[in-house]
Design an enzyme around this catalytic site. Structure first.
Site, PDB file in Angstrom:
ATOM      1  N   ASP A 274     102.917  47.228  98.803  1.00 38.87           N
ATOM      2  CA  ASP A 274     103.006  45.762  98.726  1.00 38.87           C
ATOM      3  C   ASP A 274     104.354  45.323  98.172  1.00 38.87           C
ATOM      4  OD1 ASP A 274     100.411  46.152  99.444  1.00 38.87           O
ATOM      5  OD2 ASP A 274      99.553  45.546  97.529  1.00 38.87           O
TER       6      ASP A 274
ATOM      7  N   GLU B 138     102.582  46.549  88.201  1.00 36.52           N
ATOM      8  CA  GLU B 138     101.230  46.075  88.515  1.00 36.52           C
ATOM      9  C   GLU B 138     100.152  46.963  87.917  1.00 36.52           C
ATOM     10  OE1 GLU B 138     101.903  43.965  92.671  1.00 36.52           O
ATOM     11  OE2 GLU B 138      99.803  44.056  92.087  1.00 36.52           O
TER      12      GLU B 138
ATOM     13  N   GLY C 115      93.657  39.638 100.148  1.00 40.00           N
ATOM     14  CA  GLY C 115      94.183  40.924 100.595  1.00 40.00           C
ATOM     15  C   GLY C 115      95.571  40.802 101.197  1.00 40.00           C
TER      16      GLY C 115
HETATM   17  C1  GLA Z   1      96.229  47.187  97.697  1.00 40.91           C
HETATM   18  C2  GLA Z   1      97.226  48.025  96.903  1.00 40.91           C
HETATM   19  C3  GLA Z   1      98.173  48.760  97.845  1.00 40.91           C
HETATM   20  C4  GLA Z   1      97.379  49.568  98.876  1.00 40.91           C
HETATM   21  C5  GLA Z   1      96.335  48.688  99.559  1.00 40.91           C
HETATM   22  C6  GLA Z   1      95.436  49.457 100.470  1.00 40.91           C
HETATM   23  O1  GLA Z   1      96.895  46.168  98.382  1.00 40.91           O
HETATM   24  O2  GLA Z   1      97.977  47.197  96.042  1.00 40.91           O
HETATM   25  O3  GLA Z   1      99.020  49.590  97.095  1.00 40.91           O
HETATM   26  O4  GLA Z   1      96.798  50.676  98.271  1.00 40.91           O
HETATM   27  O5  GLA Z   1      95.523  48.000  98.616  1.00 40.91           O
HETATM   28  O6  GLA Z   1      96.121  50.003 101.525  1.00 40.91           O
END
Ligand code: GLA
Length: 443
Positions: free
Chosen positions: A197, A186, A150
């Site tokens: 991200d 992505e 994560g």
């Molecule tokens: C993933 C996705 C992000 C966001 C997070 C949750 O990391 O890539 O864009 O939605 O989950 O906040």
């Protein structure tokens, strides 16, 4: 040619000895595989999100910061237009593919898909004459971004690939356009994520979190502002060690639930495009307009088909009301957290972080028992301001805001208690907010 020590000091600060060894090993491995000559190195960091989860794809607010852990990409142009990929980890086997505006994906889960997505997006959007590249990737611990935790290791690879291709294609990108391009890239792997991200990987500021409004402004740029990390405190990332497969389907179901909510709210609030558009309407007036659960098939029958959401079957129960409740409140919490941080009201920050965790657990349902346990254990330590899961959820990490003097006590107690309660080991590392992605130099 760039001087390695000077280039690395600019990125990592004064403690560069381990980084020098890491870069030198990468350069040697590259030359061993692809032959002698100059090698250009790019890097992109992972991220931790302080608050604002699952809000970005709803045009909402987030507060991430870049980790000082990153993915390195060593590259050199080739005379043909193919990309040859090697990875320093044997579990990611070598791959090669031709550059094109429609690049066939490798099977789901293949590591090269992040590079393919970036290459296809650059070729499409910019129509660049992209050269082929020999590429070596190094994302190994301890300096690499932990995978599946994560912390956006996949976005780091996407961003590093896009930055490398843009460099050799001669494109002088701006951060907002590049973030959008990488976010789109992505989607190639099937997840309908937002921009958080990639944006933070590209635009991070050392020692700062970034308050980002994920709603694009009319010209396509984004509003963001650096928020200094509170003095006298430390951010810790604690990896629960839990990794979940197939989160892609679960992720897209949450996206579907939010889109379903917007479609249904439009009956009373015509013209809205995102949950963000009803942020000023009191939640108590919105909630009755949403069913607890609806399926894509039922939505279609109402004239609201869900489009472009892979792996959401027609009979999937979408928990519309609870998911929208999370997003609506989470946006408020981000605004309140930024204000509290700027005023130094740490008790309020802590309250908001705890509330965000509970909302992700109960309404969005993306935490795991291990993440819940870690947060509970963290909160038992005196001096911990707040703790919550970070990133998409379904395993991975929590982020903890703790007073400096309580860090030792945290390290001495939480991993041990976590092991006693779950039989798993937790990895803790301090988060030093690092700078955004880019070219390191040619060596
Ligand atoms: C993933 C996705 C992000 C966001 C997070 C949750 O990391 O890539 O864009 O939605 O989950 O906040």
């Amino acid at each position: 040619m760039t001087d390695l020590a000077t280039a690395l000091t600019a990125v990592y600060g004064p403690e560069i000895q381990p980084q020098i060894r890491r870069y030198q090993a990468g350069l040697a491995a590259f030359r061993e595989r692809f032959g002698p000559g100059p090698v250009t190195v790019f890097r992109a960091p992972g991220r931790v999100n302080l608050i604002g989860e699952h809000t970005d794809y709803n045009d909402g607010y987030v507060l991430p910061l870049a980790l000082d852990k990153d993915v390195l990409l060593f590259a050199r142009p080739r005379p043909d237009s193919t990309i040859h990929l090697h990875n320093l980890e044997p579990r990611f086997p070598p791959r090669a593919f031709p550059l094109a505006t429609a690049i066939p994906p490798a099977p789901a889960g293949d590591w090269s898909n992040y590079v393919r997505g970036a290459a296809q997006e650059l070729a499409r959007r910019l129509g660049l004459e992209l050269p082929g590249l020999d590429v070596l990737v190094d994302g190994r611990p301890p300096h690499g971004v932990p995978r599946g935790a994560g912390l956006s290791s996949s976005s780091a690879l996407t961003v590093a690939s896009a930055v490398a291709l843009a460099y050799f294609g001669g494109w002088r990108w701006d951060g907002d356009t590049m973030a959008q391009l990488c976010s789109q890239a992505e989607w190639y792997v099937g997840t309908r994520g937002g921009i958080m991200d990639q944006y933070i990987a590209l635009q991070a500021r050392r020692d700062h979190a970034l308050f980002l409004d994920c709603r694009p402004l009319p010209g396509g740029s984004f509003r963001s502002r650096p928020v200094p990390l509170p003095p006298g405190h430390r951010l810790l990332v604690v990896d629960s060690g839990v990794r979940h497969q197939n989160t892609r389907n679960e992720f897209n179901r949450r996206v579907a639930a939010c889109r379903a909510g917007v479609a249904l709210l439009r009956r009373a609030h015509p013209g809205i495009g995102h949950l963000r558009d009803v942020e000023a309407v009191d939640w108590s007036r919105l909630e009755p307009l949403l069913p607890e659960v609806i399926t894509p098939a039922e939505l279609q029958a109402l004239g609201h088909p869900l489009e472009d959401l892979p792996n959401v079957p027609p009979d999937a129960p979408l928990r519309v009301r609870a998911c929208c409740r999370h997003v609506w409140h989470e946006n408020r919490r981000v605004l309140a957290t930024v204000a509290a941080l700027e005023r130094g009201e740490m008790a309020e920050v802590g309250r908001l972080l705890r509330e965000a965790h509970a909302s992700g657990r109960d309404d969005y349902q993306v935490t795991t028992p291990e993440l819940d346990t870690l947060v509970a254990l963290a909160m038992e330590v005196e001096g911990v301001v707040g703790a919550r899961f970070t990133g998409a959820g379904w395993g991975g990490c929590i982020v903890v805001l703790v007073r400096l003097e309580a860090v030792a006590q945290f390290l001495a107690t939480v991993p041990e208690r976590y092991r006693a309660q779950t039989g798993r080991s937790a990895t803790v590392f301090p988060c030093r907010a690092g700078p955004g992605a880019g070219l390191v130099g040619t060596f």
